[in-house]
Design a protein around this motif. Structure first.
Motif, PDB file in Angstrom:
ATOM      1  N   GLY A 210       0.771  -1.110  -0.007  1.00 42.25           N
ATOM      2  CA  GLY A 210       0.067  -0.033   0.108  1.00 42.25           C
ATOM      3  C   GLY A 210       0.904   1.360   0.075  1.00 42.25           C
ATOM      4  N   TYR A 211       1.914   1.361   0.548  1.00 43.78           N
ATOM      5  CA  TYR A 211       2.597   2.360   1.035  1.00 43.78           C
ATOM      6  C   TYR A 211       3.625   2.466  -0.452  1.00 43.78           C
ATOM      7  N   LEU A 212       4.095   1.436  -1.081  1.00 40.00           N
ATOM      8  CA  LEU A 212       4.610   1.535  -2.289  1.00 40.00           C
ATOM      9  C   LEU A 212       3.543   2.067  -3.567  1.00 40.00           C
ATOM     10  N   TYR A 213       2.494   1.653  -3.359  1.00 41.66           N
ATOM     11  CA  TYR A 213       1.567   2.244  -4.258  1.00 41.66           C
ATOM     12  C   TYR A 213       1.177   3.854  -4.253  1.00 41.66           C
ATOM     13  N   SER A 214       1.554   4.170  -3.176  1.00 40.88           N
ATOM     14  CA  SER A 214       1.422   5.663  -2.617  1.00 40.88           C
ATOM     15  C   SER A 214       2.365   6.593  -3.424  1.00 40.88           C
ATOM     16  N   THR A 215       3.547   5.893  -3.919  1.00 39.93           N
ATOM     17  CA  THR A 215       4.712   6.707  -4.168  1.00 39.93           C
ATOM     18  C   THR A 215       4.594   6.976  -5.781  1.00 39.93           C
TER      19      THR A 215
END
Length: 263
Positions: A210-215
């Motif tokens: 989820g964090y990676l997809y926010s970048t």
């Protein structure tokens, strides 16, 4: 297309918020008065404003991404205390001009200074900040700055799928090598203090993805029809580092607070 196109849902849910100790340092940096004005530049989904919402009663938050601002509005409007004014506006830092006679006590730029025309923005802020106000530039390290074996492995997976260079949406990331304090010292806000706030976090495979997809460097659209393959590879890779799907992170917020020289 915005550099953060397609990330907003993940950004609001999975980006770590601003720790209370960081919020306390920011609040203590400027006089306590009424009205107490905050300008948050590159607000995204409003994580900084949320952390400071009870400390300032006249808030302007700007971002150039309409989807981010809509998410911030939805999440934060119900939290705004009675008597507090919060305005979210779609502007870049290089274009924003505050209302006449409105001067910020504190300007916050979190996880965003690397996207800006730094010298130009600091110069514009000279006319936008109260004489005894301050500019705070701060952030923690992203996953791209691998500081543990599991982060290094995840970054390697991203590079296998998207190439060695760090992506920034459709382009590549332009690294800034000069310390932010040095850049601030060349501006009107040349009296710079630095603070470091250690942060410990525990992640899961879900929250890492989820964090990676926010970048900007691992937004879902960058993978095209290989997104499911990417998720499977990250999941498989992470099992090598944990048997219970927990991944410890040691991070820190580096805060730089700049003020004008007092004659």
């Amino acid at each position: 297309m915005s550099t953060f196109a397609g990330t907003v849902e993940h950004y609001r849910k999975y980006r770590p918020g601003i720790p209370q100790e960081v919020a306390d340092i920011l609040s203590a940096a400027v006089p306590d008065r009424h009205p107490r004005r905050l300008l948050d530049i590159g607000t995204g989904t409003g994580l900084v404003v949320e952390a400071l919402l009870t400390q300032f009663d006249d808030i302007i938050a700007i971002d150039n991404d309409a989807d981010m601002l809509a998410s911030a509005e939805t999440a934060m409007r119900p939290m705004v205390p009675d008597g507090t004014r919060m305005v979210l506006q779609r502007f870049s830092a290089e274009e924003f001009t505050p209302p006449q006679d409105w001067h910020a006590d504190l300007v916050t730029i979190c996880r965003a200074f690397h996207w800006l025309d730094q010298a130009a923005v600091l110069q514009r802020l000279e006319a936008q900040v109260a004489e005894d106000g301050a500019v705070a530039i701060f952030g923690d390290n992203s996953f791209w700055v691998a500081s543990s074996p599991w982060k290094t492995a995840v970054r390697s997976v991203i590079q296998d799928f998207l190439g060695e260079q760090r992506r920034a949406g459709a382009g590549v990331f332009n690294h800034h090598n000069r310390p932010y304090s040095e850049i601030m010292e060349e501006s009107a806000f040349n009296q710079v203090e630095e603070f470091r706030v250690p942060v410990q976090r525990v992640w899961s495979t879900e929250s890492i993805l989820g964090y990676l997809y926010s970048t900007s460097f691992a937004a879902p659209h960058l993978f095209g029809d290989r997104l499911a393959d990417f998720e499977a590879t990250v999941t498989r890779t992470l099992t090598e580092f944990s048997s219970d799907d927990t991944f410890d992170e040691e991070n820190e917020f580096l805060i730089r607070i700049g003020r004008r020289s007092q004659a």
